[in-house]
Design a protein around this motif. Structure first.
Motif, PDB file in Angstrom:
ATOM      1  N   GLY A   1      13.543   3.571  -3.119  1.00 54.85           N
ATOM      2  CA  GLY A   1      11.725   2.788  -1.525  1.00 54.85           C
ATOM      3  C   GLY A   1      10.913   3.449  -1.956  1.00 54.85           C
ATOM      4  N   GLN A   2      10.007   3.620  -1.251  1.00 54.26           N
ATOM      5  CA  GLN A   2       9.940   3.380  -0.095  1.00 54.26           C
ATOM      6  C   GLN A   2       8.269   2.455   0.832  1.00 54.26           C
ATOM      7  N   SER A   3       8.332   3.189   1.988  1.00 55.15           N
ATOM      8  CA  SER A   3       7.912   2.044   3.107  1.00 55.15           C
ATOM      9  C   SER A   3       6.206   2.251   2.214  1.00 55.15           C
ATOM     10  N   ARG A   4       4.690   1.612   2.800  1.00 60.76           N
ATOM     11  CA  ARG A   4       3.803   1.794   2.759  1.00 60.76           C
ATOM     12  C   ARG A   4       3.579   2.953   3.487  1.00 60.76           C
ATOM     13  N   PRO A   5       2.280   3.961   3.342  1.00 57.56           N
ATOM     14  CA  PRO A   5       2.189   5.135   3.988  1.00 57.56           C
ATOM     15  C   PRO A   5       1.738   4.021   6.062  1.00 57.56           C
ATOM     16  N   VAL A   6       2.671   4.943   6.660  1.00 59.12           N
ATOM     17  CA  VAL A   6       2.221   5.095   7.845  1.00 59.12           C
ATOM     18  C   VAL A   6       0.325   4.234   8.462  1.00 59.12           C
ATOM     19  N   GLY A   7      -0.629   4.991   7.605  1.00 61.42           N
ATOM     20  CA  GLY A   7      -2.124   4.940   8.305  1.00 61.42           C
ATOM     21  C   GLY A   7      -2.310   5.671   9.407  1.00 61.42           C
ATOM     22  N   VAL A   8      -1.768   5.061  10.438  1.00 65.25           N
ATOM     23  CA  VAL A   8      -2.323   6.314  11.506  1.00 65.25           C
ATOM     24  C   VAL A   8      -1.222   7.068  12.136  1.00 65.25           C
ATOM     25  N   SER A   9      -1.116   8.026  12.733  1.00 64.01           N
ATOM     26  CA  SER A   9      -0.340   8.542  13.410  1.00 64.01           C
ATOM     27  C   SER A   9      -0.473   8.337  14.240  1.00 64.01           C
TER      28      SER A   9
ATOM     29  N   THR B   1       1.926   9.799   4.972  1.00 63.43           N
ATOM     30  CA  THR B   1       3.625  10.257   5.765  1.00 63.43           C
ATOM     31  C   THR B   1       4.081   8.540   5.033  1.00 63.43           C
ATOM     32  N   VAL B   2       5.252   8.305   4.640  1.00 59.90           N
ATOM     33  CA  VAL B   2       6.487   7.384   3.681  1.00 59.90           C
ATOM     34  C   VAL B   2       7.548   7.271   4.513  1.00 59.90           C
ATOM     35  N   TYR B   3       7.837   6.387   4.464  1.00 60.77           N
ATOM     36  CA  TYR B   3       9.693   6.541   5.027  1.00 60.77           C
ATOM     37  C   TYR B   3      10.823   6.404   3.798  1.00 60.77           C
ATOM     38  N   VAL B   4      11.373   6.477   3.171  1.00 63.14           N
ATOM     39  CA  VAL B   4      12.265   6.181   2.032  1.00 63.14           C
ATOM     40  C   VAL B   4      13.395   5.201   2.002  1.00 63.14           C
ATOM     41  N   VAL B   5      13.766   4.372   1.900  1.00 59.87           N
ATOM     42  CA  VAL B   5      14.649   3.711   1.817  1.00 59.87           C
ATOM     43  C   VAL B   5      15.842   2.674   0.935  1.00 59.87           C
ATOM     44  N   CYS B   6      16.071   2.262   0.996  1.00 58.54           N
ATOM     45  CA  CYS B   6      17.214   1.923  -0.116  1.00 58.54           C
ATOM     46  C   CYS B   6      16.475   0.635  -0.980  1.00 58.54           C
ATOM     47  N   ALA B   7      16.145   0.328  -1.931  1.00 58.01           N
ATOM     48  CA  ALA B   7      16.279  -0.220  -2.740  1.00 58.01           C
ATOM     49  C   ALA B   7      16.592  -1.620  -3.191  1.00 58.01           C
ATOM     50  N   ASP B   8      18.133  -1.276  -3.193  1.00 59.21           N
ATOM     51  CA  ASP B   8      19.382  -2.602  -3.323  1.00 59.21           C
ATOM     52  C   ASP B   8      19.264  -3.515  -1.668  1.00 59.21           C
TER      53      ASP B   8
ATOM     54  N   ARG C   1       8.780  11.177   2.877  1.00 59.70           N
ATOM     55  CA  ARG C   1       7.709  12.049   2.486  1.00 59.70           C
ATOM     56  C   ARG C   1       6.415  12.374   3.907  1.00 59.70           C
ATOM     57  N   TRP C   2       6.262  13.571   4.060  1.00 58.31           N
ATOM     58  CA  TRP C   2       5.629  13.397   4.808  1.00 58.31           C
ATOM     59  C   TRP C   2       3.347  13.159   4.443  1.00 58.31           C
ATOM     60  N   ARG C   3       3.596  13.917   3.512  1.00 58.31           N
ATOM     61  CA  ARG C   3       2.085  14.146   2.603  1.00 58.31           C
ATOM     62  C   ARG C   3       2.453  13.561   1.187  1.00 58.31           C
TER      63      ARG C   3
END
Length: 103
Positions: free
Chosen positions: A18-26, A37-44, A53-55
């Protein structure tokens, strides 16, 4: 990239990803963090982050030390080549692919 991370080119290549929403503002001091940038999470269990993922359009990087995984049946252990394959064979395949325009 550190040997502590797997590069995953497509999120659909990885189960329970799973992934987060884009962080929006750096708001980070890290120059790699962008609004995309989005962060990877466990979907379970939704725990994480376990990767980033940076871009948009770039690969994901997943820390294998932060996840539990089962190697696919027949997968080589510890990055070893499958039985019967040599580095020379892999190099020949790469040359053939480049000659065919597969880069």
């Amino acid at each position: 990239v550190s040997s502590s991370f797997w590069q995953v080119n497509d999120m659909w290549d990885f189960d329970n990803f799973g992934q987060s929403r884009p962080v929006g503002v750096s708001a980070s001091a890290d120059p790699n963090v962008t609004p995309e940038t989005v962060y990877v999470v466990c979907a379970d269990c939704e725990k994480g982050p376990v990767g980033v993922r940076w871009r948009a359009g770039e690969p994901y990087y997943v820390s294998h030390s932060l996840i539990v995984y089962e190697p696919k049946e027949g997968a080589p252990a510890n990055g070893a080549l499958p039985t019967g394959m040599s580095e020379d064979f892999i190099r020949q395949l790469m040359v053939q692919r480049e000659a065919q325009g597969g880069g």
